[in-house]
Design a protein around this motif. Structure first.
Motif, PDB file in Angstrom:
ATOM      1  N   ARG A 127      -9.322 -16.155  -0.897  1.00 45.32           N
ATOM      2  CA  ARG A 127      -9.678 -15.213   0.156  1.00 45.32           C
ATOM      3  C   ARG A 127      -8.856 -13.946  -0.051  1.00 45.32           C
ATOM      4  N   THR A 128      -9.397 -12.810   0.367  1.00 44.35           N
ATOM      5  CA  THR A 128      -8.713 -11.530   0.187  1.00 44.35           C
ATOM      6  C   THR A 128      -8.597 -10.811   1.522  1.00 44.35           C
ATOM      7  N   VAL A 129      -7.411 -10.276   1.793  1.00 46.16           N
ATOM      8  CA  VAL A 129      -7.181  -9.446   2.974  1.00 46.16           C
ATOM      9  C   VAL A 129      -6.712  -8.073   2.490  1.00 46.16           C
ATOM     10  N   ILE A 130      -7.381  -7.036   2.945  1.00 43.09           N
ATOM     11  CA  ILE A 130      -7.051  -5.660   2.579  1.00 43.09           C
ATOM     12  C   ILE A 130      -6.201  -5.034   3.680  1.00 43.09           C
ATOM     13  N   VAL A 131      -5.054  -4.484   3.299  1.00 40.79           N
ATOM     14  CA  VAL A 131      -4.156  -3.837   4.263  1.00 40.79           C
ATOM     15  C   VAL A 131      -4.415  -2.334   4.240  1.00 40.79           C
ATOM     16  N   ASP A 132      -4.688  -1.758   5.406  1.00 41.18           N
ATOM     17  CA  ASP A 132      -5.008  -0.318   5.497  1.00 41.18           C
ATOM     18  C   ASP A 132      -4.397   0.273   6.766  1.00 41.18           C
ATOM     19  N   ASP A 133      -3.074   0.205   6.868  1.00 38.11           N
ATOM     20  CA  ASP A 133      -2.385   0.528   8.117  1.00 38.11           C
ATOM     21  C   ASP A 133      -2.042   2.002   8.305  1.00 38.11           C
ATOM     22  N   ASP A 134      -2.213   2.841   7.279  1.00 39.53           N
ATOM     23  CA  ASP A 134      -1.779   4.236   7.341  1.00 39.53           C
ATOM     24  C   ASP A 134      -2.765   5.070   8.159  1.00 39.53           C
ATOM     25  N   VAL A 135      -2.282   5.674   9.248  1.00 38.92           N
ATOM     26  CA  VAL A 135      -3.166   6.472  10.096  1.00 38.92           C
ATOM     27  C   VAL A 135      -3.244   7.929   9.653  1.00 38.92           C
ATOM     28  N   ALA A 136      -2.482   8.304   8.617  1.00 39.96           N
ATOM     29  CA  ALA A 136      -2.362   9.724   8.276  1.00 39.96           C
ATOM     30  C   ALA A 136      -3.671  10.329   7.796  1.00 39.96           C
ATOM     31  N   VAL A 137      -4.344   9.638   6.888  1.00 41.76           N
ATOM     32  CA  VAL A 137      -5.582  10.175   6.326  1.00 41.76           C
ATOM     33  C   VAL A 137      -6.589   9.056   6.156  1.00 41.76           C
ATOM     34  N   LYS A 138      -7.862   9.409   6.160  1.00 43.07           N
ATOM     35  CA  LYS A 138      -8.908   8.415   5.930  1.00 43.07           C
ATOM     36  C   LYS A 138      -9.084   8.150   4.443  1.00 43.07           C
ATOM     37  N   ASP A 139      -9.070   9.201   3.642  1.00 38.73           N
ATOM     38  CA  ASP A 139      -9.231   9.076   2.201  1.00 38.73           C
ATOM     39  C   ASP A 139      -8.159   9.914   1.509  1.00 38.73           C
ATOM     40  N   SER A 140      -7.734   9.462   0.320  1.00 36.61           N
ATOM     41  CA  SER A 140      -6.722  10.208  -0.423  1.00 36.61           C
ATOM     42  C   SER A 140      -7.075  10.165  -1.898  1.00 36.61           C
ATOM     43  N   LEU A 141      -6.158  10.634  -2.721  1.00 39.53           N
ATOM     44  CA  LEU A 141      -6.382  10.622  -4.164  1.00 39.53           C
ATOM     45  C   LEU A 141      -6.575   9.209  -4.692  1.00 39.53           C
TER      46      LEU A 141
END
Length: 333
Positions: free
Chosen positions: A129-143
């Motif tokens: 199983r895979t869990v993706i961590v995406d906790d940064d509220v600063a930007v939606k998309d980055s480099l």
């Protein structure tokens, strides 16, 4: 550039080798392919936890391999995802018969390579199983990402999911706990200086002497804005406001407050940030019941910090408090 290295091409291999020697009671080292596993892996009947990503963020991830946390960590080149080969090897090495959870920071290379490794493992009969961590509220998309970045909240996911696995939860149950943490944790960072990637030999971005970058990523990718340097309390307010608005956090909540240094920030400054963040939370009726302060998810020698707030309940608090024994985090044993 001044760094305590030999050949820039060998930085990761030599560093990981030194880490394994220093913590031989906790971990074992595989060099072909490169990964770190807990010394008693695989643990029969226990869900295995594997994470990893580009090096340069130490102690993430190898520093969190051990009892109550990760079973294996896969270091890639500096700021670059590991390939699927070491990920699949680490997955095989820690499979105790109850499946393996991949904890993946939301960077495009990490997501794709862990996905490929999971497919290969499934083909060999290992349930992943895979869990993706995406906790940064600063930007939606980055480099580096499609969607929000995975940053310091990853440590909290690894600790709490690791405790769930250690108490004997099933793969689905461990994944559910990890997803719960992801849903309730938010982070945002600031950089005072850039970092220098060893093989590049020059700063990864530029800041004037009186400038800081609000919302920076852990690879030095841009954030929300460059602004003039402000007092610490004002910087905390800038970071904390979008965190609290995003979930949102509300009066009556119990939270874990995590002040993370980016590698070049002394403890004396991190505790100044913690003081202000705790003060703001208290003013809003939010109670800090657990805390963590230190350099845990770094960007080489970058001066800067991030704030992370996790909304707690009885289950998450119990799992956070559960014993852990790793190189970088240990209590209760």
């Amino acid at each position: 550039m001044k760094k305590l290295i030999n050949d820039p091409k060998n930085v990761v291999d030599e560093s990981v080798a030194g880490f394994a020697l220093a913590h031989a009671d906790l971990v074992t080292l595989s060099t072909e392919p490169l990964f770190i596993a807990r010394s008693d892996a695989p643990v029969s009947g226990k869900v295995g936890l594997v994470s990893g990503g580009g090096s340069g963020h130490e102690p993430l991830h190898a520093g969190f391999v051990g009892f109550g946390m990760l079973d294996a960590a896969v270091p890639g080149p500096v700021f670059t995802s590991p390939t699927p080969d070491p990920i699949i090897a680490a997955t095989q090495a820690v499979d105790g018969g109850s499946g393996v959870l991949h904890i993946v920071k939301n960077y495009t290379g990490d997501v794709l390579n862990f996905e490929t490794a999971a497919d290969l493992a499934e083909a060999e009969g290992i349930t992943v199983r895979t869990v993706i961590v995406d906790d940064d509220v600063a930007v939606k998309d980055s480099l580096y990402t499609a969607g929000r970045r995975g940053v310091a909240g990853t440590v909290l996911v690894e600790k709490i999911a690791g405790a769930a696995a250690e108490r004997g939860d099933s793969l689905d149950e461990v994944a559910t706990v990890a997803e719960k943490v992801v849903a309730q944790v938010r982070s945002m960072g600031v950089a005072l200086t850039p970092s220098v990637v060893p093989h590049a030999g020059e700063p990864s971005f530029t800041l004037a002497d009186d400038e800081i970058e609000i919302g920076i990523g852990i690879h030095g990718e841009p954030g929300r804005a460059k602004i003039s340097l402000e007092p610490a309390d004002q910087i905390v307010d800038r970071l904390l406001e979008p965190i609290l608005e995003d979930l949102p956090f509300e009066s009556g909540d119990d939270v874990l407050l995590f002040v993370n240094g980016m590698g070049g920030t002394p403890q004396i400054e991190l505790y100044i940030l913690y003081r202000r963040a705790a003060e703001v939370l208290a003013e809003r009726g939010i109670t800090v019941t657990r805390s963590l302060v230190g350099n845990y998810v770094t960007a080489l020698e970058m001066q800067g910090a991030s704030l992370t707030v996790l909304k707690l309940d009885d289950e998450l608090t119990t799992l956070w408090d559960a014993p852990v024994q790793t190189a970088a985090l240990r209590w209760g044993r």
